[in-house]
Design an enzyme around this catalytic site. Structure first.
Site, PDB file in Angstrom:
ATOM      1  N   ASN A  41       0.859  -1.191   0.000  1.00 20.27           N
ATOM      2  CA  ASN A  41       0.000   0.000   0.000  1.00 20.27           C
ATOM      3  C   ASN A  41       0.890   1.234   0.000  1.00 20.27           C
ATOM      4  O   ASN A  41       1.449   1.611   1.021  1.00 20.27           O
ATOM      5  CB  ASN A  41      -0.906  -0.022   1.242  1.00 20.27           C
ATOM      6  N   TRP A  42       0.998   1.854  -1.168  1.00 17.03           N
ATOM      7  CA  TRP A  42       1.901   3.013  -1.296  1.00 17.03           C
ATOM      8  C   TRP A  42       1.263   4.312  -0.822  1.00 17.03           C
ATOM      9  O   TRP A  42       1.909   5.362  -0.825  1.00 17.03           O
ATOM     10  CB  TRP A  42       2.380   3.145  -2.751  1.00 17.03           C
ATOM     11  N   LYS A  43      -0.004   4.265  -0.483  1.00 16.51           N
ATOM     12  CA  LYS A  43      -0.701   5.463   0.019  1.00 16.51           C
ATOM     13  C   LYS A  43      -0.410   6.652  -0.914  1.00 16.51           C
ATOM     14  O   LYS A  43      -0.337   6.479  -2.124  1.00 16.51           O
ATOM     15  CB  LYS A  43      -0.318   5.734   1.467  1.00 16.51           C
TER      16      LYS A  43
ATOM     17  N   HIS B 181     -10.072   1.426   4.370  1.00 16.63           N
ATOM     18  CA  HIS B 181      -8.815   1.549   5.131  1.00 16.63           C
ATOM     19  C   HIS B 181      -9.057   2.519   6.293  1.00 16.63           C
ATOM     20  O   HIS B 181      -9.825   3.483   6.156  1.00 16.63           O
ATOM     21  CB  HIS B 181      -7.710   2.074   4.205  1.00 16.63           C
TER      22      HIS B 181
ATOM     23  N   GLU C 152      -6.445  -5.131  10.094  1.00 23.43           N
ATOM     24  CA  GLU C 152      -5.403  -4.132  10.357  1.00 23.43           C
ATOM     25  C   GLU C 152      -5.738  -3.404  11.649  1.00 23.43           C
ATOM     26  O   GLU C 152      -6.514  -2.427  11.623  1.00 23.43           O
ATOM     27  CB  GLU C 152      -5.359  -3.095   9.230  1.00 23.43           C
TER      28      GLU C 152
ATOM     29  N   GLY D 135       1.713   1.761  11.123  1.00 23.44           N
ATOM     30  CA  GLY D 135       2.802   2.736  11.153  1.00 23.44           C
ATOM     31  C   GLY D 135       3.453   2.926  12.512  1.00 23.44           C
ATOM     32  O   GLY D 135       4.173   3.904  12.723  1.00 23.44           O
TER      33      GLY D 135
ATOM     34  N   SER E 257       2.336  -2.573  10.480  1.00 22.79           N
ATOM     35  CA  SER E 257       3.744  -2.703  10.853  1.00 22.79           C
ATOM     36  C   SER E 257       4.384  -4.026  10.434  1.00 22.79           C
ATOM     37  O   SER E 257       5.214  -4.593  11.161  1.00 22.79           O
ATOM     38  CB  SER E 257       3.921  -2.489  12.365  1.00 22.79           C
TER      39      SER E 257
HETATM   40  P1  PGA Z   1       2.095   0.025   7.864  1.00 25.24           P
HETATM   41  O1  PGA Z   1       0.715   0.364   7.110  1.00 25.24           O
HETATM   42  O2  PGA Z   1       2.629  -1.234   7.240  1.00 25.24           O
HETATM   43  O3  PGA Z   1       2.928   1.223   7.613  1.00 25.24           O
HETATM   44  O4  PGA Z   1       1.748  -0.185   9.298  1.00 25.24           O
HETATM   45  C1  PGA Z   1      -0.234  -0.606   6.774  1.00 25.24           C
HETATM   46  C2  PGA Z   1      -1.431   0.050   6.158  1.00 25.24           C
HETATM   47  O5  PGA Z   1      -1.738   1.204   6.482  1.00 25.24           O
HETATM   48  O6  PGA Z   1      -2.126  -0.557   5.348  1.00 25.24           O
END
Ligand code: PGA
Length: 248
Positions: A8-10, A90, A164, A170, A207
């Site tokens: 997921n590159w956001k 999300h 999630e 994060g 994470s």
């Molecule tokens: P992260 O994000 O791996 O940076 O925790 C996961 C996500 O937001 O889908």
């Protein structure tokens, strides 16, 4: 089913950077089930240029088809650009853009109509977690997300469910193996009861990094990962892909 890795590159990378990373991935000729969720302006271009990578939208309209909805794009438009996946619900969309469970259910229905696989995200906050019934709460979220589909539709549509925990996104903090085992068992049980386990894929997100990815993939019923921050460093992403290629 072969485990999947969803990057997921956001809202990261300019187009030229995304192209460079995709080229590096392609040059490795890895046989793994990779889906990259890129910023939407790049979707059609990247899916045309890199046909062996699967690309995914990070969001879609809850309106199906076409219409006077400035700024929106629909699932049939994604399909017409050869995109087969979209992340729905999300926590950043739920929290920053106030997306409700009902809106998410409509988006899931639009996916069904366009034969797109929704990647439905569910997760609890830290304060939800301190509440004794957060596990039933997660299943309720899932039930609502699927509520616009009738029984036949939910059995027909492929779905990916991403657990999630919001407090893990994060933060470099992940649930324990025991906690994850329990939650994934609950989700799997629900899917079995609803007779949609055969067309559902369960992944963990929050994470995920090179140190914990293997442990996470060993958890029963976990069939992939959704990776945010670690997927932004192409060297780490490539190492993860190599690991997938070697073990699956
Ligand atoms: P992260 O994000 O791996 O940076 O925790 C996961 C996500 O937001 O889908």
């Amino acid at each position: 089913m072969k485990p999947i890795i969803i990057a997921n590159w956001k809202m990261h990378f300019l187009l030229a950077e995304a192209v460079t990373i995709c080229s590096k991935i392609m040059s490795q000729d890895l046989q793994c089930n990779l889906i990259i969720a890129v910023p939407s302006p790049y979707l059609a271009y990247l899916s045309d240029k890199f046909q062996s990578i699967q690309f995914c939208a990070q969001n879609v309209s809850h309106f199906s088809d076409t219409g006077a909805y400035t700024g929106e794009f629909s699932t049939i438009m994604l399909k017409s650009a050869n995109i087969d996946y979209v992340i729905i619900g999300h926590s950043e969309r739920r929290n920053i853009f106030a997306e409700s469970d009902e809106l998410i259910a409509q988006k899931v229905y639009c996916c069904f109509k366009a034969s797109i696989t929704p990647i439905i995200c569910i997760g609890e906050t830290l304060s939800d977690r301190n509440n004794a019934d957060y596990r039933p709460f997660l299943i309720e979220r899932l039930i609502t997300a699927l509520s616009a589909l009738d029984t036949t539709q939910s059995r027909l549509n492929n779905i990916i469910i991403a657990y999630e925990p919001i407090w893990s996104i994060g933060t470099n903090v992940t649930p324990t193996q025991e906690q994850l085992t329990g939650i994934f068992a609950d989700i799997y049980y629900f899917l079995q009861q609803s007779q949609i386990a055969n067309n559902a894929h369960l992944v963990y997100g929050g994470s995920v990094n090179l140190d914990n990815i293997q442990q996470i993939l060993n958890i029963p019923n976990v069939n992939g990962v959704l990776v945010g921050k670690s997927s932004l460093d192409y060297r780490i992403l490539l190492q993860m892909l190599k690991l997938f290629n070697a073990i699956f």
